[in-house]
Design an enzyme around this catalytic site. Structure first.
Site, short mmCIF file in Angstrom:
data_model
loop_
_atom_site.label_atom_id
_atom_site.label_comp_id
_atom_site.label_asym_id
_atom_site.label_seq_id
_atom_site.Cartn_x
_atom_site.Cartn_y
_atom_site.Cartn_z
N ARG A 52 0.84 -1.22 0.00
CA ARG A 52 0.00 0.00 0.00
C ARG A 52 0.87 1.26 0.00
O ARG A 52 0.53 2.25 -0.66
CB ARG A 52 -0.94 -0.01 1.20
CG ARG A 52 -1.91 1.17 1.18
CD ARG A 52 -2.95 1.08 2.26
NE ARG A 52 -2.37 1.10 3.58
CZ ARG A 52 -3.03 0.80 4.70
NH1 ARG A 52 -4.31 0.48 4.64
NH2 ARG A 52 -2.43 0.83 5.86
N LYS A 151 -2.92 6.90 1.61
CA LYS A 151 -2.76 7.05 3.06
C LYS A 151 -1.88 8.27 3.36
O LYS A 151 -0.70 8.14 3.69
CB LYS A 151 -2.20 5.76 3.66
CG LYS A 151 -2.37 5.67 5.17
CD LYS A 151 -2.16 4.25 5.64
CE LYS A 151 -2.13 4.12 7.14
NZ LYS A 151 -3.36 4.51 7.84
N1 PDD Z 1 -5.24 3.99 10.50
N2 PDD Z 1 -9.31 3.84 7.45
C1 PDD Z 1 -8.59 4.89 7.89
C2 PDD Z 1 -9.07 6.25 7.62
C3 PDD Z 1 -7.39 4.67 8.60
O1 PDD Z 1 -6.67 5.72 9.03
C4 PDD Z 1 -6.97 3.34 8.86
C5 PDD Z 1 -5.70 3.03 9.59
C6 PDD Z 1 -7.77 2.28 8.39
C7 PDD Z 1 -7.41 0.83 8.61
O2 PDD Z 1 -6.32 0.45 7.81
P1 PDD Z 1 -5.32 -0.70 8.26
O3 PDD Z 1 -6.14 -1.90 8.53
O4 PDD Z 1 -4.44 -0.89 7.09
O5 PDD Z 1 -4.60 -0.20 9.49
C8 PDD Z 1 -8.93 2.57 7.69
C9 PDD Z 1 -3.96 3.79 11.17
C10 PDD Z 1 -3.95 2.59 12.07
C11 PDD Z 1 -3.57 5.07 11.88
O6 PDD Z 1 -3.76 6.11 11.26
O7 PDD Z 1 -3.03 5.03 12.99
#
Ligand code: PDD
Length: 287
Positions: A52, A151
């Site tokens: 990602r 992200k």
């Molecule tokens: N956040 N959606 C958003 C808006 C997020 O910021 C995150 C993750 C997720 C989940 O993604 P993943 O399963 O890949 O962690 C969904 C991280 C944990 C953070 O900002 O700390």
């Protein structure tokens, strides 16, 4: 113990680590990040997070830093020197510091991306007390930009969302766009009705969660079906169970949405089963 962090090729005590005031992430939120969890001293879903990251960088035309292929070693070294058994590794890559402020992207030939990594020690991460009580959620409008699949470090609205939830006596917020839930402030959102897990389909509207991908893969093992589609707050309130997923929360039950209790206000068995499978399988595949 002073935390050791990584900045642009160097391992340093955190108070010696420095980034320029002209860094594009500081001035323009022009950077991307990943959060990878650590269990038993090992990295969970590392390959998914790096895939990602690669995509986020390429969507924004940020050059891959020279250390890109060494990121596994850098993660491991930080986990080792900081003695992390359970916790998180935060990684951020920005478009770098061109030495002045300008809306135009700097020349990638002369401006190196900035690379920062640090660990967060969280003993008991997998045994969070919230698993027993479940989370209370409030809904808020989703006013973020249109490329939430990247992200980026533009986290002001998610931070505000957490504060809105706190002010309302809740634990977190789910964001709603055009009447449908997009995702949580820092997690993906789901409900369970009968045998079915319902969650929004992947698009530019949500982050393509790495934990989401794993949990949906494991759904079959829990004898559950998956339906990826738009859903409303009302539908989720009427569900048997609800939950969120993220690298830091894994699978976390939701017991209340906008004041309406689900499943008698206590965490349900199916989200618990999904959490158990996710943690077991992820620990087995950790690197
Ligand atoms: N956040 N959606 C958003 C808006 C997020 O910021 C995150 C993750 C997720 C989940 O993604 P993943 O399963 O890949 O962690 C969904 C991280 C944990 C953070 O900002 O700390």
């Amino acid at each position: 113990m002073t935390r050791t962090v990584y900045v642009n090729g160097e391992y340093l005590p955190e108070h010696e680590a420095k980034v320029s005031i002209f860094d594009r992430a500081f001035l323009m939120a022009d950077g991307v990040y990943e959060v990878t969890s650590v269990l038993d001293g090992k990295l969970i879903d590392f390959g998914g997070h790096m895939a990602r990251l690669d995509r986020s960088l390429s969507e924004l035309d940020i050059r891959k830093p020279g250390c890109f292929d060494d990121l596994l070693e850098i993660h491991r070294e930080l986990v080792r020197v900081n003695g992390i058994d359970e916790g998180l590794v935060y990684l951020q890559i920005t478009r770098g510091s061109p030495g002045d402020r300008d809306f135009v992207f700097p020349d990638p030939e002369t401006t190196e991306p900035t690379v920062v990594l640090f660990t967060q020690n969280k003993p008991g991460l997998a045994q969070s007390p919230a698993v027993k009580t479940g989370l209370k959620i409030v809904s808020i409008p989703d006013v973020r930009w249109g490329r939430r699949d990247i992200k980026t470090v533009q986290l002001l609205y998610p931070s505000m969302g957490k504060m809105m939830a706190k002010a309302a006596g809740a634990d977190d917020a789910w964001m709603v766009m055009d009447g449908f839930v997009t995702e949580g402030t820092s997690n993906n959102a789901y409900f369970i009705k009968g045998n079915k897990i319902v969650t929004r389909a992947l698009s530019h509207d949500i982050l393509h969660g790495i934990t989401r991908a794993a949990v949906l893969r494991f759904a079959a093992e829990a004898q559950m079906e998956v339906e990826e589609r738009d859903f409303t707050v009302a539908e989720a309130q009427d569900a048997d169970e609800a939950f969120i997923t993220s690298a830091s929360a894994f699978v976390m039950p939701v017991v209340e949405i906008d004041g309406v209790a689900l499943g008698g206000g206590v965490p349900g068995p199916r989200a618990a089963r999904l959490r158990e499978i996710y943690l077991d399988e992820s620990r087995k595949a950790a690197v």
